[in-house]
Design a protein around this motif. Structure first.
Motif, PDB file in Angstrom:
ATOM      1  N   SER A 222       7.928  18.329   0.253  1.00  9.65           N
ATOM      2  CA  SER A 222       8.443  18.389   1.625  1.00  9.65           C
ATOM      3  C   SER A 222       7.856  17.259   2.473  1.00  9.65           C
ATOM      4  N   GLY A 223       6.749  16.659   2.016  1.00  9.50           N
ATOM      5  CA  GLY A 223       6.164  15.528   2.758  1.00  9.50           C
ATOM      6  C   GLY A 223       6.784  14.197   2.392  1.00  9.50           C
ATOM      7  N   THR A 224       7.699  14.190   1.457  1.00  9.64           N
ATOM      8  CA  THR A 224       8.347  12.925   1.082  1.00  9.64           C
ATOM      9  C   THR A 224       9.652  12.785   1.870  1.00  9.64           C
TER      10      THR A 224
ATOM     11  N   TYR B 145      19.978  12.574 -10.314  1.00 14.99           N
ATOM     12  CA  TYR B 145      18.643  12.835  -9.774  1.00 14.99           C
ATOM     13  C   TYR B 145      17.734  11.634  -9.999  1.00 14.99           C
ATOM     14  N   ASP B 146      16.920  11.361  -8.980  1.00 15.68           N
ATOM     15  CA  ASP B 146      15.943  10.263  -9.081  1.00 15.68           C
ATOM     16  C   ASP B 146      14.605  10.776  -9.624  1.00 15.68           C
ATOM     17  N   ALA B 147      14.386  12.071  -9.500  1.00 19.25           N
ATOM     18  CA  ALA B 147      13.129  12.629 -10.008  1.00 19.25           C
ATOM     19  C   ALA B 147      13.318  14.099 -10.343  1.00 19.25           C
ATOM     20  N   LEU B 148      12.590  14.533 -11.373  1.00 19.91           N
ATOM     21  CA  LEU B 148      12.566  15.946 -11.764  1.00 19.91           C
ATOM     22  C   LEU B 148      11.111  16.397 -11.792  1.00 19.91           C
ATOM     23  N   VAL B 149      10.857  17.579 -11.270  1.00 19.75           N
ATOM     24  CA  VAL B 149       9.512  18.161 -11.355  1.00 19.75           C
ATOM     25  C   VAL B 149       9.668  19.570 -11.903  1.00 19.75           C
ATOM     26  N   PHE B 150       8.896  19.890 -12.928  1.00 21.00           N
ATOM     27  CA  PHE B 150       8.989  21.245 -13.477  1.00 21.00           C
ATOM     28  C   PHE B 150       7.592  21.831 -13.647  1.00 21.00           C
ATOM     29  N   ASP B 151       7.407  23.021 -13.097  1.00 20.20           N
ATOM     30  CA  ASP B 151       6.121  23.713 -13.186  1.00 20.20           C
ATOM     31  C   ASP B 151       6.169  24.706 -14.353  1.00 20.20           C
ATOM     32  N   ALA B 152       5.499  24.341 -15.446  1.00 20.31           N
ATOM     33  CA  ALA B 152       5.477  25.212 -16.632  1.00 20.31           C
ATOM     34  C   ALA B 152       4.087  25.822 -16.833  1.00 20.31           C
ATOM     35  N   THR B 153       3.347  25.972 -15.745  1.00 15.26           N
ATOM     36  CA  THR B 153       1.992  26.526 -15.881  1.00 15.26           C
ATOM     37  C   THR B 153       2.048  28.028 -16.175  1.00 15.26           C
ATOM     38  N   GLN B 154       0.936  28.497 -16.742  1.00 15.96           N
ATOM     39  CA  GLN B 154       0.700  29.925 -16.981  1.00 15.96           C
ATOM     40  C   GLN B 154       1.730  30.582 -17.891  1.00 15.96           C
ATOM     41  N   MET B 155       2.081  29.900 -18.974  1.00 21.50           N
ATOM     42  CA  MET B 155       2.943  30.522 -19.981  1.00 21.50           C
ATOM     43  C   MET B 155       2.100  31.470 -20.824  1.00 21.50           C
ATOM     44  N   SER B 156       2.757  32.514 -21.370  1.00 22.30           N
ATOM     45  CA  SER B 156       2.036  33.474 -22.206  1.00 22.30           C
ATOM     46  C   SER B 156       2.119  33.119 -23.677  1.00 22.30           C
ATOM     47  N   ASP B 157       3.315  32.679 -24.090  1.00 26.29           N
ATOM     48  CA  ASP B 157       3.497  32.366 -25.509  1.00 26.29           C
ATOM     49  C   ASP B 157       4.683  31.411 -25.687  1.00 26.29           C
ATOM     50  N   ALA B 158       4.987  31.113 -26.941  1.00 23.56           N
ATOM     51  CA  ALA B 158       5.997  30.093 -27.236  1.00 23.56           C
ATOM     52  C   ALA B 158       7.383  30.451 -26.697  1.00 23.56           C
TER      53      ALA B 158
ATOM     54  N   PRO C  43       0.800  -1.225   0.000  1.00 28.64           N
ATOM     55  CA  PRO C  43       0.000   0.000   0.000  1.00 28.64           C
ATOM     56  C   PRO C  43       0.833   1.276   0.000  1.00 28.64           C
ATOM     57  N   TYR C  44       0.129   2.407  -0.174  1.00 30.35           N
ATOM     58  CA  TYR C  44       0.802   3.715  -0.175  1.00 30.35           C
ATOM     59  C   TYR C  44       1.475   3.990   1.162  1.00 30.35           C
ATOM     60  N   GLN C  45       2.619   4.626   1.089  1.00 32.42           N
ATOM     61  CA  GLN C  45       3.319   5.067   2.286  1.00 32.42           C
ATOM     62  C   GLN C  45       3.248   6.590   2.334  1.00 32.42           C
ATOM     63  N   ALA C  46       3.082   7.142   3.535  1.00 32.63           N
ATOM     64  CA  ALA C  46       3.017   8.602   3.653  1.00 32.63           C
ATOM     65  C   ALA C  46       4.321   9.208   3.139  1.00 32.63           C
ATOM     66  N   ARG C  47       5.445   8.583   3.517  1.00 33.60           N
ATOM     67  CA  ARG C  47       6.736   9.067   3.023  1.00 33.60           C
ATOM     68  C   ARG C  47       7.208   8.136   1.924  1.00 33.60           C
ATOM     69  N   PHE C  48       7.550   8.715   0.792  1.00 41.04           N
ATOM     70  CA  PHE C  48       8.115   7.905  -0.283  1.00 41.04           C
ATOM     71  C   PHE C  48       9.293   8.686  -0.847  1.00 41.04           C
ATOM     72  N   LEU C  49       9.920   8.201  -1.891  1.00 42.19           N
ATOM     73  CA  LEU C  49      11.156   8.802  -2.416  1.00 42.19           C
ATOM     74  C   LEU C  49      12.195   8.912  -1.295  1.00 42.19           C
ATOM     75  N   GLU C  50      12.111   7.995  -0.324  1.00 46.08           N
ATOM     76  CA  GLU C  50      12.988   8.053   0.848  1.00 46.08           C
ATOM     77  C   GLU C  50      14.459   8.047   0.424  1.00 46.08           C
ATOM     78  N   GLY C  51      15.201   9.050   0.864  1.00 46.36           N
ATOM     79  CA  GLY C  51      16.635   9.111   0.574  1.00 46.36           C
ATOM     80  C   GLY C  51      16.968   9.466  -0.868  1.00 46.36           C
ATOM     81  N   GLN C  52      15.938   9.730  -1.684  1.00 45.41           N
ATOM     82  CA  GLN C  52      16.213  10.013  -3.098  1.00 45.41           C
ATOM     83  C   GLN C  52      16.403  11.508  -3.329  1.00 45.41           C
TER      84      GLN C  52
END
Ligand code: NAD
Length: 454
Positions: free
Chosen positions: A65-67, A85-98, A35-44
């Motif tokens: 911060s909860g991982t 890196y074990d994971a990358l997250v990128f927030d590209a929301t709210q762009m105006s144009d190309a 099952p799901y664990q509250a903390r994951f990506l432990e040590g990553q």
């Protein structure tokens, strides 16, 4: 079901040799167990970046911060030689144009070679339909081409890239989908895009562990295969699961439910009385149902010219007509509780079509139409309706395929191998959790980014 190339490529010397001969060397995929664990990506190690003005930073920071991960933050990273890196997250929301798309290059290019095996990459962008200008909509949609292409580049390392389209106002609902895509519960979901909307009842803060406690679930075709794996997985997150299957398979059904303490319901969903019987059973025993998995399905393959009428009738009756009939009663009589979850088992054949499957393809495409309409109709009750579309899954059915067909099915995916019933069960379970309340009307493929139907 073991894959001889995955086994061979796991031995470093053989892997080198295979590579030299141009033989595919798919890596062993990391799969979360239990099952799901509250903390994951432990040590990553996770790298998080965002373009200027992006709107989901706060929620992403809260999730990360909860991982148990070590999180680096940089919009234009300059990694050292030995950084990985074990994971990358990128927030590209709210762009105006190309022009804003350059932020993707600036974040990902320096770290594209710095990923570990089985890495997870998640990109967020705005839902194009909700953008105020044509230029902003085009930029938002461009991100999907980026993520699907990047997925094809790093899939050979067992790594996945997925995209979250975020409707403005839905930022608070990204936590559960983000956790899913960052975890090893989403192993075989690769190169996909999921839309998170703000409409409908806002879900309460969902628990991160045992999120299905107190919920009742119905899984049709639950005696074996994907249905049985899904039933067990839902139960492991706390749900009480009713498994339905045909009376001829009562023994297998009983054995399956005994494994996790569920309830067996021996019934053929094509019986005229089945919708009434299912509704009465759920109402009387449990007062209603929270989760419905329309999983029962069959194939009867022949090219259209060779297809006997009973093949057509049988596949249409089980895979589509029975589902619509059961759904009609469960929804009309509100047997499905508020905040309920409905998931249909679709197929790549329903998206791209498949030779010899005009009957099957029609039913699975029909389910997509059903999901889209039903999702709209149920939004004000907080009920979500989605489909999963498995690709090549290692089951008894696929084991019986001719060698060449089986090999094509496995190797035409970016991950270079087939998935397991458990991979499909993981995705269904994610869609059923309270935190997935912003995800409705989606068709999510569990296919390792198969080229078939891409
Ligand atoms: P499976 O044959 O192992 O299991 C299907 C179950 O449905 C069986 O237990 C069967 O008895 C039950 N069933 C069939 N007709 C029924 C009826 N009239 N009433 C009640 N139960 C009935 O199949 P699976 O591979 O686990 O597939 C499950 C679902 O996933 C199906 O809808 C299938 O189309 C879909 N799917 C599977 C794959 C794959 O690779 N296995 C790929 C794409 C889609």
């Amino acid at each position: 079901m073991s894959d001889y190339l995955v086994n061979a490529a796991s031995k470093p010397t053989l892997r080198k040799f295979m590579g030299a001969l141009g033989i595919p060397t798919p890596v062993e995929l990391a799969r979360a167990e239990g099952p799901y664990q509250a903390r994951f990506l432990e040590g990553q190690r996770v790298l998080f970046g965002a373009r200027p003005g992006a709107g989901a930073r706060d929620t992403i920071n809260t999730v990360l911060s909860g991982t148990g991960a070590r999180v680096d933050t940089s919009d234009k990273p300059q990694p050292a030689d030995d950084d990985r890196y074990d994971a990358l997250v990128f927030d590209a929301t709210q762009m105006s144009d190309a022009a804003d798309l350059k932020a993707l290059y600036e974040f990902f290019h320096p770290v594209a070679r710095k990923l570990t095996k089985n890495a997870r990459v998640v990109v967020l962008t705005s839902q194009p339909e909700s953008m105020p200008t044509v230029a902003a909509a085009a930029a938002a949609r461009a991100v999907e081409g980026f993520t699907r292409s990047f997925a094809k580049e790093i899939g050979k390392f067992g790594s996945t890239v997925n995209l979250l389209y975020v409707e403005p106002g839905a930022e608070a609902r990204i936590a559960t989908p983000l956790r899913f895509f960052l975890s090893d519960h989403s192993t075989f979901v690769d190169g996909q895009a999921l839309t998170i909307t703000a409409a409908g009842i806002a879900p309460a803060d969902p628990p991160e562990t045992q999120p299905l406690t107190g919920k009742t679930a119905l899984v049709t075709g639950g005696a074996r295969g994907i249905g049985a794996a899904t039933a067990a997985r839902l139960a492991s997150e706390g749900a009480h699961v009713v498994c339905l299957d045909i009376p001829q398979d009562k023994d297998t059904l009983d054995a399956t439910v005994a494994e996790f303490g569920g309830t067996a319901l021996a019934l053929d969903i094509t019986d005229d009385s089945a919708p009434r019987q299912i509704a009465d059973f759920l109402k009387e025993k449990f007062g209603g149902v929270d989760i419905v998995i329309h999983n029962a399905g069959v194939t009867r393959d022949k090219t259209l010219a060779n297809m006997p009428e009973h093949y057509w009738d049988m596949v249409l009756a089980i895979n589509l007509q029975a589902i619509l009939a059961v759904d009609a009663v469960l929804m009309d009589e509100q047997i499905v509780n508020e905040h309920g979850r409905v998931v249909c088992l679709c197929s790549i054949g329903g998206i791209a079509g498949n030779r010899g499957q005009t009957n099957y393809g029609a039913t699975k495409a029909g389910l997509i139409g059903f999901v889209e309409r039903r999702a709209d109709a149920q939004r004000d009750r907080g009920v979500t309706v989605n489909a999963v579309a498995p690709g090549f899954i290692e089951t008894r059915m696929t084991a019986e395929m001719p060698f060449g067909v089986r090999e094509a099915g496995r190797r035409l995916a970016s991950l270079g191998q087939g998935g397991t019933p458990g991979d499909v069960a993981e995705t269904i379970t994610f869609l059923c959790t309270p935190g997935a309340g912003g995800v409705s009307g989606n068709v999510l493929r569990v296919c390792g980014q198969s080229l078939i139907g891409a």
